[in-house]
Design an enzyme around this catalytic site. Sequence first.
Site, mmCIF file in Angstrom:
data_model
loop_
_atom_site.group_PDB
_atom_site.id
_atom_site.type_symbol
_atom_site.label_atom_id
_atom_site.label_comp_id
_atom_site.label_asym_id
_atom_site.label_seq_id
_atom_site.Cartn_x
_atom_site.Cartn_y
_atom_site.Cartn_z
ATOM 1 N N ASN A 115 7.493 -5.450 -0.681
ATOM 2 C CA ASN A 115 8.069 -4.496 0.131
ATOM 3 C C ASN A 115 6.635 -4.336 0.706
ATOM 4 O OD1 ASN A 115 7.819 -1.791 1.547
ATOM 5 N ND2 ASN A 115 8.589 -2.069 -0.216
ATOM 6 N N GLU A 130 11.978 -9.471 1.853
ATOM 7 C CA GLU A 130 11.277 -8.458 2.479
ATOM 8 C C GLU A 130 12.564 -7.082 2.377
ATOM 9 O OE1 GLU A 130 10.576 -8.788 6.871
ATOM 10 O OE2 GLU A 130 10.105 -6.602 6.831
ATOM 11 N N ASP A 182 1.496 -15.624 7.332
ATOM 12 C CA ASP A 182 0.913 -16.700 6.904
ATOM 13 C C ASP A 182 1.932 -16.879 5.551
ATOM 14 O OD1 ASP A 182 0.848 -17.194 9.464
ATOM 15 O OD2 ASP A 182 -1.374 -17.066 9.442
ATOM 16 N N ALA A 185 3.016 -1.079 4.870
ATOM 17 C CA ALA A 185 2.642 -1.050 5.949
ATOM 18 C C ALA A 185 2.025 -2.766 6.559
ATOM 19 C CB ALA A 185 1.240 0.355 6.188
ATOM 20 N N HIS A 202 3.280 -4.550 9.338
ATOM 21 C CA HIS A 202 4.283 -4.558 10.236
ATOM 22 C C HIS A 202 2.293 -4.865 11.380
ATOM 23 C CE1 HIS A 202 6.970 -2.104 9.508
ATOM 24 N NE2 HIS A 202 6.772 -1.200 8.576
ATOM 25 N N ARG A 221 7.243 0.487 12.883
ATOM 26 C CA ARG A 221 7.643 -0.197 12.300
ATOM 27 C C ARG A 221 8.941 -0.956 12.765
ATOM 28 N NH1 ARG A 221 6.036 3.284 8.389
ATOM 29 N NH2 ARG A 221 4.635 5.711 9.632
ATOM 30 N N TYR A 266 10.976 9.511 0.837
ATOM 31 C CA TYR A 266 10.886 7.997 -0.496
ATOM 32 C C TYR A 266 11.788 8.283 -1.707
ATOM 33 C CZ TYR A 266 7.830 5.578 3.077
ATOM 34 O OH TYR A 266 7.437 5.141 4.503
ATOM 35 N N ARG A 283 13.302 4.737 12.546
ATOM 36 C CA ARG A 283 11.652 4.900 12.385
ATOM 37 C C ARG A 283 10.431 5.111 13.507
ATOM 38 N NH1 ARG A 283 9.110 4.926 6.523
ATOM 39 N NH2 ARG A 283 7.877 6.657 7.675
ATOM 40 N N SER A 337 13.123 2.402 3.030
ATOM 41 C CA SER A 337 13.549 3.177 4.765
ATOM 42 C C SER A 337 13.965 2.215 5.541
ATOM 43 C CB SER A 337 12.145 4.355 5.065
ATOM 44 O OG SER A 337 11.575 3.260 5.694
ATOM 45 N N HIS A 357 12.397 -3.000 2.546
ATOM 46 C CA HIS A 357 12.073 -1.166 2.933
ATOM 47 C C HIS A 357 13.213 -0.394 2.270
ATOM 48 C CE1 HIS A 357 9.226 -3.349 5.509
ATOM 49 N NE2 HIS A 357 9.613 -3.783 5.384
ATOM 50 N N ARG A 400 5.053 10.864 -3.198
ATOM 51 C CA ARG A 400 4.898 10.614 -1.482
ATOM 52 C C ARG A 400 6.345 11.017 -0.678
ATOM 53 N NH1 ARG A 400 4.499 3.786 1.409
ATOM 54 N NH2 ARG A 400 4.143 5.778 3.022
ATOM 55 N N PRO A 403 0.727 -1.060 -0.370
ATOM 56 C CA PRO A 403 0.185 -0.170 0.365
ATOM 57 C C PRO A 403 1.054 1.153 0.219
ATOM 58 C CG PRO A 403 -0.317 -1.081 2.596
ATOM 59 C CD PRO A 403 0.603 -2.104 0.933
ATOM 60 N N ASN A 404 0.903 2.261 -1.372
ATOM 61 C CA ASN A 404 0.612 3.471 -0.644
ATOM 62 C C ASN A 404 2.013 3.551 -1.731
ATOM 63 O OD1 ASN A 404 -1.025 4.771 0.514
ATOM 64 N ND2 ASN A 404 -0.308 3.450 2.485
HETATM 65 C C1 DQA Z 1 8.475 0.891 3.611
HETATM 66 C C2 DQA Z 1 8.543 1.765 5.522
HETATM 67 C C3 DQA Z 1 6.780 0.877 5.665
HETATM 68 O O1 DQA Z 1 6.959 1.252 7.534
HETATM 69 C C4 DQA Z 1 5.947 1.744 5.764
HETATM 70 O O2 DQA Z 1 4.806 2.178 5.943
HETATM 71 C C5 DQA Z 1 5.814 2.203 3.810
HETATM 72 C C6 DQA Z 1 7.413 1.435 3.390
HETATM 73 C C7 DQA Z 1 9.634 1.177 3.046
HETATM 74 O O3 DQA Z 1 9.542 1.081 1.813
HETATM 75 O O4 DQA Z 1 10.199 1.487 3.911
HETATM 76 O O5 DQA Z 1 5.247 1.968 3.454
HETATM 77 O O6 DQA Z 1 7.546 0.151 3.684
#
Ligand code: DQA
Length: 137
Positions: A71, A95, A84, A74, A77, A108, A22, A104, A99, A97, A17, A9-10
């Site tokens: 990735n 996995e 699962d 959110a 977390h 997170r 990012y 943070r 950032s 990220h 954003r 998401p996002n």
């Molecule tokens: C993220 C870190 C997450 O905590 C956050 O909710 C994101 C992006 C990252 O790529 O740094 O949306 O996964």
Amino acid sequence: MKLIIINGPNLNLLGKREPEIYGSKTFADFFEELKSKFNNIDLSYFQSNIEGEIIDKLHEVGFEYDGIILNAAAYTHTSVGIGDAVKGITTPVVELHISNVHAREDFRHHSFIAPAAKGVLFGFGLKGYELAIQSFI
Ligand code: DQA
């Protein structure tokens, strides 16, 4: 080698954003760069803001592909379901990220995915996706 990047998401808003966290590049532009850099790899990309769609995609690719770069944003977390799903498939998952999630907010710092992941990469910006691909090579 067949790899897929799954963004949660996002992350469709990358470039717009919170650019101080990012960066200012869109993922579409970055993905074109990645494909030309790793042109010997069958690399695909999926993004969804919907938890169940991410789970469905993991089920779809998770017994066939050589690697998944996830990735989950959110949902990392919060989502027992995605955690699962990663446990239930056979394709190794890295996995990722953008950032440094450990620099943070406390919420997170926990990941439902990490215990089932092959490895975890965070804090290297978009470069992390390249490092993740290299980890599979
Ligand atoms: C993220 C870190 C997450 O905590 C956050 O909710 C994101 C992006 C990252 O790529 O740094 O949306 O996964």
